[in-house]
Scaffold this active site. Structure first.
Site, mmCIF file in Angstrom:
data_model
loop_
_atom_site.group_PDB
_atom_site.id
_atom_site.type_symbol
_atom_site.label_atom_id
_atom_site.label_comp_id
_atom_site.label_asym_id
_atom_site.label_seq_id
_atom_site.Cartn_x
_atom_site.Cartn_y
_atom_site.Cartn_z
ATOM 1 N N GLY A 14 0.801 -1.212 0.000
ATOM 2 C CA GLY A 14 0.000 0.000 0.000
ATOM 3 C C GLY A 14 0.834 1.262 0.000
ATOM 4 O O GLY A 14 0.522 2.224 -0.710
ATOM 5 N N GLN A 27 4.918 -11.159 -0.497
ATOM 6 C CA GLN A 27 4.616 -12.229 0.447
ATOM 7 C C GLN A 27 3.619 -13.271 -0.064
ATOM 8 O O GLN A 27 3.673 -14.426 0.364
ATOM 9 C CB GLN A 27 4.139 -11.632 1.768
ATOM 10 C CG GLN A 27 5.227 -10.823 2.467
ATOM 11 C CD GLN A 27 4.779 -10.218 3.782
ATOM 12 O OE1 GLN A 27 3.981 -10.793 4.508
ATOM 13 N NE2 GLN A 27 5.305 -9.037 4.088
ATOM 14 N N CYS A 57 -4.332 -12.487 4.220
ATOM 15 C CA CYS A 57 -4.876 -13.525 3.345
ATOM 16 C C CYS A 57 -5.424 -14.716 4.128
ATOM 17 O O CYS A 57 -4.706 -15.665 4.441
ATOM 18 C CB CYS A 57 -3.858 -14.010 2.333
ATOM 19 S SG CYS A 57 -4.627 -15.098 1.103
ATOM 20 N N LYS A 60 -7.699 -9.115 4.216
ATOM 21 C CA LYS A 60 -6.463 -8.355 4.085
ATOM 22 C C LYS A 60 -5.547 -9.026 3.062
ATOM 23 O O LYS A 60 -4.810 -9.959 3.383
ATOM 24 C CB LYS A 60 -5.790 -8.229 5.449
ATOM 25 C CG LYS A 60 -6.658 -7.501 6.485
ATOM 26 C CD LYS A 60 -5.993 -7.421 7.834
ATOM 27 C CE LYS A 60 -6.899 -6.765 8.874
ATOM 28 N NZ LYS A 60 -7.200 -5.362 8.574
ATOM 29 N N THR A 61 -5.607 -8.538 1.820
ATOM 30 C CA THR A 61 -4.841 -9.119 0.720
ATOM 31 C C THR A 61 -4.225 -8.031 -0.140
ATOM 32 O O THR A 61 -4.639 -6.864 -0.082
ATOM 33 C CB THR A 61 -5.747 -9.990 -0.175
ATOM 34 O OG1 THR A 61 -6.680 -9.136 -0.854
ATOM 35 C CG2 THR A 61 -6.508 -11.036 0.636
ATOM 36 N N ALA A 62 -3.275 -8.422 -0.980
ATOM 37 C CA ALA A 62 -2.691 -7.477 -1.933
ATOM 38 C C ALA A 62 -3.744 -7.011 -2.936
ATOM 39 O O ALA A 62 -3.698 -5.869 -3.412
ATOM 40 C CB ALA A 62 -1.517 -8.126 -2.661
ATOM 41 N N ALA A 63 -4.687 -7.889 -3.264
ATOM 42 C CA ALA A 63 -5.757 -7.508 -4.186
ATOM 43 C C ALA A 63 -6.621 -6.409 -3.594
ATOM 44 O O ALA A 63 -7.063 -5.492 -4.306
ATOM 45 C CB ALA A 63 -6.612 -8.732 -4.522
ATOM 46 N N CYS A 82 -8.737 -13.803 -3.148
ATOM 47 C CA CYS A 82 -7.901 -14.792 -2.481
ATOM 48 C C CYS A 82 -7.758 -16.001 -3.398
ATOM 49 O O CYS A 82 -8.697 -16.797 -3.523
ATOM 50 C CB CYS A 82 -8.530 -15.205 -1.158
ATOM 51 S SG CYS A 82 -7.480 -16.320 -0.190
#
Length: 454
Positions: free
Chosen positions: A44, A73, A192, A336-339, A372
């Site tokens: 972020g 990660q 994730c 809570k993910t990068a996506a 996910c």
């Protein structure tokens, strides 16, 4: 005149102006002021800094980040299964941060939002007009008795959530000869939420391929009451665990590891008294409790849960309007993910940009989109995508609840390139537009709407 900061109202906004110190001493970072200060050089933070460094120009954006290496990660699931090398998940931090931004190589020690300042561990005080906090989560292994010491004492104990401990996972898979193989899920929000299961499915597939599956008693001990929070994907996962003879124990929270006896102690969350259950193990994959970083939890920026208190639709702080949050450290109620960070980065760009320009918010609202990729074996993946309400928000015009090789290659090959080349560069804001195109204009994309309250 002492160094300080004054909040001034202009066009309905609160702008922070630094009062310069008239000192004859050599200028230092304590006197530094930025139009935008970003705390955190993770996904972020990199995305936000990249977007606004280009907008403001050189020297107007500062990034507080102590680490020399940036890790992708999400790749560590594949590292733990022997598919990728941990080195492939790393890049020098200097190559990930925008060149037009100043890299402040230290940790944040404290926040002073009333004065628009952040103090660093080296004593430097950085002031700002606008602040973006993207500090991610901290791993609280120490909250499990016996950890982290058990990682060095027992080769059968591993964890894909740490750069060093993930290196133990594949050797532990290889050395497993039978017995109880336990995979845990903690009683806190985590990065994730599908990752604790992914390595379990990969392990089961690996032992099946190497002729050890019949000797393995595989258990998924989760603190949750469901296998996955979105019913469509949960239904598919329940079929998989049934077909593969994987035992799921709900409402079980790992509280202690005894490496000398090879025992794992779980608290029974569904009992009225504080009951525990002890399992022997021959393989143990630990997912640690997680929380916002201590420095953030100790500030006035968080809510009662200890996460940064932002409006879930705009990402603007609910009490300090010149502060925005992004990613895992916020209380935004999505996985809570990068996506999720990718989608949030577009919301941040629009809303922070509007706030800086004096325009009313929201310009764009976040719908909770997250993704996910649930790897279910070597070559198979369920691509889960959903919103705030746990409703599927799928990009492709297919049933994504089915394990597919195409989605596995998305996870393994496409997403890392997307991350390094676009997301952290500020050039990827999620698949909303592509979703609409692939569904011939009928997809659900983010649209401006009325203000909502958290």
């Amino acid at each position: 005149m002492s160094s300080g900061c004054v909040l001034t109202a202009r066009n309905g906004r609160m702008i922070c102006y630094a009062l310069r110190s008239f000192s004859t001493a050599t200028p230092c970072a304590a006197d530094k002021h930025y139009k935008l200060l970003v705390v955190g050089g993770g996904t972020g933070g990199c995305a936000a800094a990249s977007k606004f460094a280009s907008k403001f120009g050189k020297g107007h954006v500062g990034i507080i980040e102590p680490n020399e290496t940036h890790y992708y990660q999400p790749m560590w699931t594949l590292v733990g299964a022997g598919i990728k090398r941990v080195e492939s998940s790393a890049r020098p931090m200097s190559s990930c941060l925008p060149r037009k931004a100043d890299w402040i190589k230290c940790k944040a020690l404290s926040f002073d939002p009333e004065s628009c300042k952040v103090t660093c561990t080296n004593g430097d005080v950085i002031s700002y007009d606008y602040l973006v906090v993207g500090m991610g989560l901290q791993l609280d292994y120490h909250k499990i008795k016996g950890l982290p010491e058990a990682f060095s004492q027992d080769p059968a104990v591993c964890s894909n959530y740490n750069r060093n401990y993930v290196m133990k996972t594949y050797p532990a898979l290889q050395n497993f000869e039978g017995g109880n193989a336990i995979f845990s899920f903690p009683n806190t929000p985590i990065k994730c939420a599908g990752a604790p299961q992914k390595i379990m499915y990969l392990a089961e597939d690996y032992w099946n391929r190497t002729g050890k599956r019949d000797k393995a008693n595989i258990m998924y001990n989760t603190s949750l009451g469901v296998i996955f929070g979105v019913k469509k994907y949960a239904d598919s996962l329940l079929k998989i665990v049934e077909e593969r003879n994987i035992k799921v124990n709900y409402k079980r929270n790992l509280i202690e590891v005894r490496p000398d006896k090879r025992e794992a102690v779980f608290q029974k969350l569904d009992s009225e008294t504080v009951e525990t259950e002890t399992f022997s193990y021959n393989f143990l994959h630990v997912v640690p409790p997680m929380s916002a970083p201590d420095v953030l939890k100790e500030s006035s920026l968080v809510d009662q849960t200890g996460y940064m208190d932002v409006n879930k639709f705009t990402l603007q702080h609910v009490r300090y309007p010149n502060i925005f949050g992004i990613g895992d450290c916020t209380n935004v109620p999505t996985s809570k993910t990068a996506a999720a960070v990718a989608a949030q980065s577009g919301i941040l760009r629009k809303n922070l940009g509007a706030f800086i320009d004096g325009r009313p918010l929201p310009v764009l609202e976040y719908d909770g989109y997250t993704s996910c990729p649930l790897v279910t074996g070597y070559g198979k993946c369920i691509m889960a995508e959903f919103d705030f309400n746990g409703q599927p928000l799928e990009t492709f015009p297919i049933d994504q609840s089915k394990p597919r090789r195409s989605m596995y290659h998305m996870k393994k090959d496409v997403m890392p390139e997307l991350y390094w080349k676009f997301l952290i560069r500020g050039n990827w804001e999620g698949p909303a537009t592509y979703r609409k195109l692939m569904r011939f204009g009928m997809g659900n994309i983010l649209k401006p709407s009325a203000v909502h309250q958290t």
